[in-house]
Write a protein that holds these residues in place. Sequence first.
Motif, PDB file in Angstrom:
ATOM      1  N   VAL A  72      59.725  33.514   3.370  1.00  0.00           N
ATOM      2  CA  VAL A  72      59.817  33.301   1.926  1.00  0.00           C
ATOM      3  C   VAL A  72      59.587  34.628   1.204  1.00  0.00           C
ATOM      4  O   VAL A  72      58.699  35.401   1.559  1.00  0.00           O
ATOM      5  CB  VAL A  72      58.804  32.231   1.451  1.00  0.00           C
ATOM      6  CG1 VAL A  72      57.376  32.625   1.789  1.00  0.00           C
ATOM      7  CG2 VAL A  72      58.967  31.957  -0.035  1.00  0.00           C
ATOM      8  N   ALA A  73      60.424  34.877   0.204  1.00  0.00           N
ATOM      9  CA  ALA A  73      60.271  36.064  -0.633  1.00  0.00           C
ATOM     10  C   ALA A  73      59.253  35.755  -1.720  1.00  0.00           C
ATOM     11  O   ALA A  73      59.427  34.827  -2.513  1.00  0.00           O
ATOM     12  CB  ALA A  73      61.612  36.457  -1.243  1.00  0.00           C
ATOM     13  N   VAL A  74      58.163  36.535  -1.747  1.00  0.00           N
ATOM     14  CA  VAL A  74      57.136  36.425  -2.775  1.00  0.00           C
ATOM     15  C   VAL A  74      57.164  37.717  -3.583  1.00  0.00           C
ATOM     16  O   VAL A  74      57.884  38.665  -3.225  1.00  0.00           O
ATOM     17  CB  VAL A  74      55.751  36.179  -2.136  1.00  0.00           C
ATOM     18  CG1 VAL A  74      55.739  34.847  -1.400  1.00  0.00           C
ATOM     19  CG2 VAL A  74      55.356  37.311  -1.187  1.00  0.00           C
ATOM     20  N   PRO A  75      56.426  37.814  -4.701  1.00  0.00           N
ATOM     21  CA  PRO A  75      56.535  39.010  -5.554  1.00  0.00           C
ATOM     22  C   PRO A  75      56.286  40.335  -4.836  1.00  0.00           C
ATOM     23  O   PRO A  75      56.841  41.369  -5.226  1.00  0.00           O
ATOM     24  CB  PRO A  75      55.472  38.753  -6.622  1.00  0.00           C
ATOM     25  CG  PRO A  75      55.411  37.267  -6.740  1.00  0.00           C
ATOM     26  CD  PRO A  75      55.603  36.770  -5.332  1.00  0.00           C
ATOM     27  N   THR A  76      55.464  40.337  -3.777  1.00  0.00           N
ATOM     28  CA  THR A  76      55.115  41.596  -3.120  1.00  0.00           C
ATOM     29  C   THR A  76      55.847  41.833  -1.803  1.00  0.00           C
ATOM     30  O   THR A  76      55.562  42.810  -1.116  1.00  0.00           O
ATOM     31  CB  THR A  76      53.590  41.644  -2.865  1.00  0.00           C
ATOM     32  OG1 THR A  76      53.183  40.411  -2.238  1.00  0.00           O
ATOM     33  CG2 THR A  76      52.832  41.823  -4.170  1.00  0.00           C
ATOM     34  N   GLY A  77      56.790  40.951  -1.443  1.00  0.00           N
ATOM     35  CA  GLY A  77      57.524  41.156  -0.198  1.00  0.00           C
ATOM     36  C   GLY A  77      57.976  39.854   0.424  1.00  0.00           C
ATOM     37  O   GLY A  77      58.136  38.848  -0.265  1.00  0.00           O
ATOM     38  N   ALA A 132      49.167  34.530   0.033  1.00  0.00           N
ATOM     39  CA  ALA A 132      49.525  33.263   0.658  1.00  0.00           C
ATOM     40  C   ALA A 132      49.872  32.211  -0.392  1.00  0.00           C
ATOM     41  O   ALA A 132      50.880  31.494  -0.273  1.00  0.00           O
ATOM     42  CB  ALA A 132      48.383  32.778   1.550  1.00  0.00           C
ATOM     43  N   ARG A 133      49.069  32.103  -1.436  1.00  0.00           N
ATOM     44  CA  ARG A 133      49.317  31.095  -2.460  1.00  0.00           C
ATOM     45  C   ARG A 133      50.569  31.393  -3.274  1.00  0.00           C
ATOM     46  O   ARG A 133      51.155  30.479  -3.880  1.00  0.00           O
ATOM     47  CB  ARG A 133      48.120  31.004  -3.407  1.00  0.00           C
ATOM     48  CG  ARG A 133      46.826  30.567  -2.773  1.00  0.00           C
ATOM     49  CD  ARG A 133      46.835  29.150  -2.265  1.00  0.00           C
ATOM     50  NE  ARG A 133      47.167  28.161  -3.278  1.00  0.00           N
ATOM     51  CZ  ARG A 133      47.113  26.843  -3.080  1.00  0.00           C
ATOM     52  NH1 ARG A 133      46.743  26.378  -1.899  1.00  0.00           N
ATOM     53  NH2 ARG A 133      47.434  26.005  -4.038  1.00  0.00           N
ATOM     54  N   SER A 134      51.020  32.648  -3.284  1.00  0.00           N
ATOM     55  CA  SER A 134      52.177  33.006  -4.099  1.00  0.00           C
ATOM     56  C   SER A 134      53.491  32.436  -3.558  1.00  0.00           C
ATOM     57  O   SER A 134      54.519  32.521  -4.221  1.00  0.00           O
ATOM     58  CB  SER A 134      52.292  34.528  -4.222  1.00  0.00           C
ATOM     59  OG  SER A 134      52.633  35.132  -2.983  1.00  0.00           O
ATOM     60  N   LEU A 135      53.471  31.801  -2.383  1.00  0.00           N
ATOM     61  CA  LEU A 135      54.696  31.166  -1.880  1.00  0.00           C
ATOM     62  C   LEU A 135      54.987  29.853  -2.594  1.00  0.00           C
ATOM     63  O   LEU A 135      56.081  29.292  -2.454  1.00  0.00           O
ATOM     64  CB  LEU A 135      54.611  30.949  -0.368  1.00  0.00           C
ATOM     65  CG  LEU A 135      53.579  29.973   0.232  1.00  0.00           C
ATOM     66  CD1 LEU A 135      53.960  28.512   0.076  1.00  0.00           C
ATOM     67  CD2 LEU A 135      53.386  30.286   1.710  1.00  0.00           C
ATOM     68  N   ASP A 136      54.038  29.339  -3.359  1.00  0.00           N
ATOM     69  CA  ASP A 136      54.143  28.011  -3.956  1.00  0.00           C
ATOM     70  C   ASP A 136      55.407  27.847  -4.800  1.00  0.00           C
ATOM     71  O   ASP A 136      55.656  28.608  -5.744  1.00  0.00           O
ATOM     72  CB  ASP A 136      52.923  27.746  -4.837  1.00  0.00           C
ATOM     73  CG  ASP A 136      52.822  26.285  -5.264  1.00  0.00           C
ATOM     74  OD1 ASP A 136      53.452  25.428  -4.612  1.00  0.00           O
ATOM     75  OD2 ASP A 136      52.095  26.008  -6.231  1.00  0.00           O
ATOM     76  N   GLY A 137      56.221  26.857  -4.434  1.00  0.00           N
ATOM     77  CA  GLY A 137      57.409  26.507  -5.199  1.00  0.00           C
ATOM     78  C   GLY A 137      58.599  27.418  -4.992  1.00  0.00           C
ATOM     79  O   GLY A 137      59.658  27.196  -5.594  1.00  0.00           O
ATOM     80  N   ARG A 138      58.472  28.430  -4.143  1.00  0.00           N
ATOM     81  CA  ARG A 138      59.582  29.354  -3.918  1.00  0.00           C
ATOM     82  C   ARG A 138      60.475  28.842  -2.795  1.00  0.00           C
ATOM     83  O   ARG A 138      60.000  28.227  -1.841  1.00  0.00           O
ATOM     84  CB  ARG A 138      59.058  30.747  -3.575  1.00  0.00           C
ATOM     85  CG  ARG A 138      58.246  31.370  -4.702  1.00  0.00           C
ATOM     86  CD  ARG A 138      57.718  32.746  -4.344  1.00  0.00           C
ATOM     87  NE  ARG A 138      56.923  33.276  -5.439  1.00  0.00           N
ATOM     88  CZ  ARG A 138      57.434  33.932  -6.477  1.00  0.00           C
ATOM     89  NH1 ARG A 138      58.741  34.164  -6.539  1.00  0.00           N
ATOM     90  NH2 ARG A 138      56.642  34.373  -7.442  1.00  0.00           N
ATOM     91  N   PRO A 139      61.772  29.081  -2.872  1.00  0.00           N
ATOM     92  CA  PRO A 139      62.663  28.619  -1.800  1.00  0.00           C
ATOM     93  C   PRO A 139      62.507  29.464  -0.549  1.00  0.00           C
ATOM     94  O   PRO A 139      62.586  30.697  -0.607  1.00  0.00           O
ATOM     95  CB  PRO A 139      64.056  28.778  -2.418  1.00  0.00           C
ATOM     96  CG  PRO A 139      63.897  29.869  -3.438  1.00  0.00           C
ATOM     97  CD  PRO A 139      62.504  29.732  -3.976  1.00  0.00           C
ATOM     98  N   ALA A 140      62.265  28.831   0.559  1.00  0.00           N
ATOM     99  CA  ALA A 140      62.191  29.557   1.824  1.00  0.00           C
ATOM    100  C   ALA A 140      63.594  29.872   2.316  1.00  0.00           C
ATOM    101  O   ALA A 140      64.579  29.254   1.890  1.00  0.00           O
ATOM    102  CB  ALA A 140      61.435  28.737   2.857  1.00  0.00           C
TER     103      ALA A 140
END
Length: 341
Positions: free
Chosen positions: A256-261, A172-180
């Motif tokens: 949002v694309a995060v490192p794991t999906g 959940a926290r890995s979405l921080d600052g990533r473009p949705a």
Amino acid sequence: MLRRRSVRNPRTLAAPVPAIPFAAATVALLVLTGCGGEPVDAATPAPHGSAAFGRDRAALLLTAFDQADSAASVAGDVEALRTQEVSPSLDLSIAAVRRAEYNQRPQPSFQHINPAFAVPPGEPSCFLATATLRLTGSELAPTDVSQFVRGADGQWKLSHNVQVTQPSLVVARSLDGRPATAGGAALDETSRRALAAEVFARSIGSTTGNRSLVASSPLLDGQFAGGWEVYGQQLAGVGGAVRRTMDRAEWSDCAVAVPTGTLTFLTIHATDTLRPAPGGPATVRLEAQSPDLIATGHRTAVSGKSIRVTRVETFALLVPAQTVGTSVLGLNDTALTVTAG
């Protein structure tokens, strides 16, 4: 927006279910003070020519929402709730207010702390947020993931909110600052259909035959499907039977694309049909203490040749690049209507 823990307890026909709040909203939108003491309505779009929507404005919106939503949660003000939320979050919050009224316990105030955001570029119509939820008078501090959407009138409202399990906090926290991604285009239609079918099947202890699509989940396969099994057994004990069907599936506007999906929300609208079991009584009955009756505002038992319960279920999912092994990070479920036939 305070509502009970994401997964319903196994349902009973006679015992009341404790309310753990999460409802919502105040009559008027909160007006904050901006730079230079100028009032800023956090729920409306920024003035023309101002900086693009980003983390700072998302944080301002979340702060305004918390104060408004928390006040209405404590007051149990459904009309105020409607000024801050839209479905499916709105449906869950109204049910939480009804549970609180039934149990004669007001919901606690709340505040999101240490938020992180995923915002689409430009002037978005949605954004995602995750934060720790501080509940007044509680040692619990769950983490939730939310989506806010901007309506045609320019007002921002909460549309999705799911508390995530402890093992899912890092995701959940890995979405921080990533473009949705706006417009719900993060997953192709084939993947959407297959995932929705498998998640629904697993929620009732079954499978589509493609079990590898969704990873084994104590939340989905244990608590949620387990609660459904208990419910069926309880009905069978009083001469009834229940069947759940999926009416439609909807995917959130933002992902949002995060490192794991890809982190996204899936909402399933379903109908439970209760009928007498073969050889049983002529009618089926839900007692007044049934969680579904409490959530829909009924105060007396409901009986008939059949009973239809419409419901909404929201799942926070992490979908890997190849779709296989999708994780259920958290879920919500509530009844919307109960109708006897």
